[in-house]
Design a protein around this motif. Sequence first.
Motif, PDB file in Angstrom:
ATOM      1  N   ALA A 156       0.810  -1.224   0.000  1.00 25.40           N
ATOM      2  CA  ALA A 156       0.000   0.000   0.000  1.00 25.40           C
ATOM      3  C   ALA A 156       0.842   1.272   0.000  1.00 25.40           C
ATOM      4  N   HIS A 157       2.139   1.153   0.288  1.00 22.20           N
ATOM      5  CA  HIS A 157       3.017   2.320   0.362  1.00 22.20           C
ATOM      6  C   HIS A 157       4.314   1.983  -0.355  1.00 22.20           C
ATOM      7  N   ALA A 158       4.420   2.388  -1.605  1.00 20.22           N
ATOM      8  CA  ALA A 158       5.585   2.019  -2.417  1.00 20.22           C
ATOM      9  C   ALA A 158       6.878   2.605  -1.878  1.00 20.22           C
ATOM     10  N   SER A 159       6.783   3.653  -1.072  1.00 18.25           N
ATOM     11  CA  SER A 159       7.985   4.278  -0.514  1.00 18.25           C
ATOM     12  C   SER A 159       8.431   3.634   0.798  1.00 18.25           C
ATOM     13  N   LEU A 160       7.717   2.606   1.236  1.00 13.42           N
ATOM     14  CA  LEU A 160       8.090   1.866   2.443  1.00 13.42           C
ATOM     15  C   LEU A 160       8.671   0.518   2.042  1.00 13.42           C
ATOM     16  N   LEU A 161       9.918   0.262   2.449  1.00 15.21           N
ATOM     17  CA  LEU A 161      10.617  -0.955   2.063  1.00 15.21           C
ATOM     18  C   LEU A 161      10.963  -1.765   3.312  1.00 15.21           C
ATOM     19  N   TYR A 162      10.715  -3.063   3.235  1.00 14.32           N
ATOM     20  CA  TYR A 162      11.009  -3.962   4.347  1.00 14.32           C
ATOM     21  C   TYR A 162      12.328  -4.695   4.107  1.00 14.32           C
ATOM     22  N   ALA A 163      13.130  -4.791   5.161  1.00  9.09           N
ATOM     23  CA  ALA A 163      14.375  -5.564   5.131  1.00  9.09           C
ATOM     24  C   ALA A 163      14.582  -6.125   6.534  1.00  9.09           C
ATOM     25  N   CYS A 164      13.743  -7.070   6.905  1.00 13.88           N
ATOM     26  CA  CYS A 164      13.738  -7.556   8.279  1.00 13.88           C
ATOM     27  C   CYS A 164      13.358  -9.032   8.318  1.00 13.88           C
ATOM     28  N   GLY A 165      13.376  -9.603   9.526  1.00  2.66           N
ATOM     29  CA  GLY A 165      12.951 -10.982   9.685  1.00  2.66           C
ATOM     30  C   GLY A 165      13.860 -12.011   9.055  1.00  2.66           C
ATOM     31  N   HIS A 166      15.165 -11.775   9.086  1.00  2.00           N
ATOM     32  CA  HIS A 166      16.099 -12.675   8.394  1.00  2.00           C
ATOM     33  C   HIS A 166      16.377 -13.963   9.163  1.00  2.00           C
ATOM     34  N   SER A 167      15.751 -14.113  10.325  1.00  2.00           N
ATOM     35  CA  SER A 167      15.804 -15.364  11.079  1.00  2.00           C
ATOM     36  C   SER A 167      17.246 -15.796  11.326  1.00  2.00           C
ATOM     37  N   ARG A 168      17.639 -16.992  10.877  1.00  2.00           N
ATOM     38  CA  ARG A 168      18.977 -17.509  11.157  1.00  2.00           C
ATOM     39  C   ARG A 168      19.987 -17.135  10.069  1.00  2.00           C
ATOM     40  N   ASN A 169      19.577 -16.334   9.095  1.00  2.00           N
ATOM     41  CA  ASN A 169      20.456 -16.077   7.947  1.00  2.00           C
ATOM     42  C   ASN A 169      20.737 -14.602   7.712  1.00  2.00           C
ATOM     43  N   GLY A 170      20.702 -13.808   8.775  1.00  2.00           N
ATOM     44  CA  GLY A 170      20.938 -12.381   8.604  1.00  2.00           C
ATOM     45  C   GLY A 170      22.331 -12.055   8.102  1.00  2.00           C
ATOM     46  N   ILE A 171      23.349 -12.752   8.594  1.00  2.00           N
ATOM     47  CA  ILE A 171      24.714 -12.483   8.138  1.00  2.00           C
ATOM     48  C   ILE A 171      24.851 -12.888   6.673  1.00  2.00           C
ATOM     49  N   LEU A 172      24.404 -14.079   6.352  1.00  2.00           N
ATOM     50  CA  LEU A 172      24.489 -14.566   4.974  1.00  2.00           C
ATOM     51  C   LEU A 172      23.815 -13.618   3.999  1.00  2.00           C
ATOM     52  N   LEU A 173      22.632 -13.121   4.340  1.00  2.00           N
ATOM     53  CA  LEU A 173      21.809 -12.377   3.380  1.00  2.00           C
ATOM     54  C   LEU A 173      21.995 -10.864   3.430  1.00  2.00           C
ATOM     55  N   ALA A 174      22.843 -10.359   4.325  1.00  2.00           N
ATOM     56  CA  ALA A 174      22.952  -8.904   4.491  1.00  2.00           C
ATOM     57  C   ALA A 174      23.378  -8.176   3.212  1.00  2.00           C
ATOM     58  N   PRO A 175      24.483  -8.538   2.555  1.00  2.00           N
ATOM     59  CA  PRO A 175      24.884  -7.775   1.372  1.00  2.00           C
ATOM     60  C   PRO A 175      23.858  -7.828   0.236  1.00  2.00           C
ATOM     61  N   ILE A 176      23.293  -9.000  -0.031  1.00  2.00           N
ATOM     62  CA  ILE A 176      22.341  -9.094  -1.139  1.00  2.00           C
ATOM     63  C   ILE A 176      21.037  -8.380  -0.796  1.00  2.00           C
ATOM     64  N   THR A 177      20.663  -8.367   0.486  1.00  2.00           N
ATOM     65  CA  THR A 177      19.483  -7.605   0.882  1.00  2.00           C
ATOM     66  C   THR A 177      19.689  -6.123   0.600  1.00  2.00           C
TER      67      THR A 177
END
Length: 366
Positions: free
Chosen positions: A316-337
């Motif tokens: 509903a809000h194109a200017s709001l971006l989510y980058a959360c909830g990475h569970s057990r893979n936050g380190i792995l996924l940080a750069p690509i996120t």
Amino acid sequence: MKSPRNRASSRAVVVGGGLIGLCCANALSRRGWAVTIVAERQPGEASLAAGGILGPSVESAVGWTHAFGVKARDRYPELIDDLKDRTGIHVSLLRNGILEVALTAEEAARLEREAPIGSQWLTPESLRDMEPALGHASGALYHPGDGAVDNVLLLSALNRALAVDPSVEFADVKAMELLTRAGTASIGIRTRHGLHEGDVVVLAAGSWTPLLAGLPRKIPVTPVRGQMLALGAHPLTHVAYGPRGYIVPRGENSVAGSTMELSGFDVATTEEGTSAIAAAALSLCPPLRVAPEVARWCGLRPMTPDLLPIIGRDPAHASLLYACGHSRNGILLAPITGEIIASLADGEAAQPDVLPFSIERFRGKC
């Protein structure tokens, strides 16, 4: 190097100063955005507490999630080199593979049977040749290319790089409320010191993301406590992943983890938790029996119901971006996120392998 933007400079407000938030800020800055990072240090932040494992192949991950994880893992060398050029900090990166160790014949048969493409089964003899400290084991799956990063040093390097970047500013204050205006693109974050407005807001505050007031929908992220130990010996040269825990070589020490506990925002370690970690580590690597305990700590993993991250635009809000909830893979996924968030901020369409991470998958479920 930064890429020049074709339009007037735009501002992004990133909520969260952990690895996910800093990687988002870094990627946005590299694309020419002005960035404000709104973050107040919190006890138990996952970025400092993690073991730093980069292991998309462990636990027999298959299909698109495995392919995405491998793509994420392979972003690391470029980021590490870039940070060294900008800061002089050399962040330790292990790419010599992960050993998924079997301690019984039954575990060995299962791991060998479920080995993903590209991984190799090691007999007890082959494993002993590679890692003498694991000579008691019944074999292991060797996952080449996987490994670990020193997440503590990585966080330091990112902070230093962004601190001297003229397009980035830090607001060391708690984000209190998301402010949007219906029918407009206006968006901002209110703190006790005032309002930070931007063209986009990125929510990357880990377990604390759902606590922000003014959210347009519920964010299904729950803190899960993971306790950790550092032991004063380093008998292994590879990350070892066992049935009850893991060991990561880090400098002169070994980092052992971890528990999975629903304890809210309680960041206290417990004798029960650390004893379980020590027992798992010693069963996996018996030479650690003589290693003194160097430190104990815990972090709060931001877990979603399906253990996948929430990455993408709010419907509903194109200017709001989510980058959360990475569970057990936050380190792995940080750069690509960070790369994904920067591309979405620039108006690019989400790639097919990112669509499953949309918050819309929880519509009507929470």
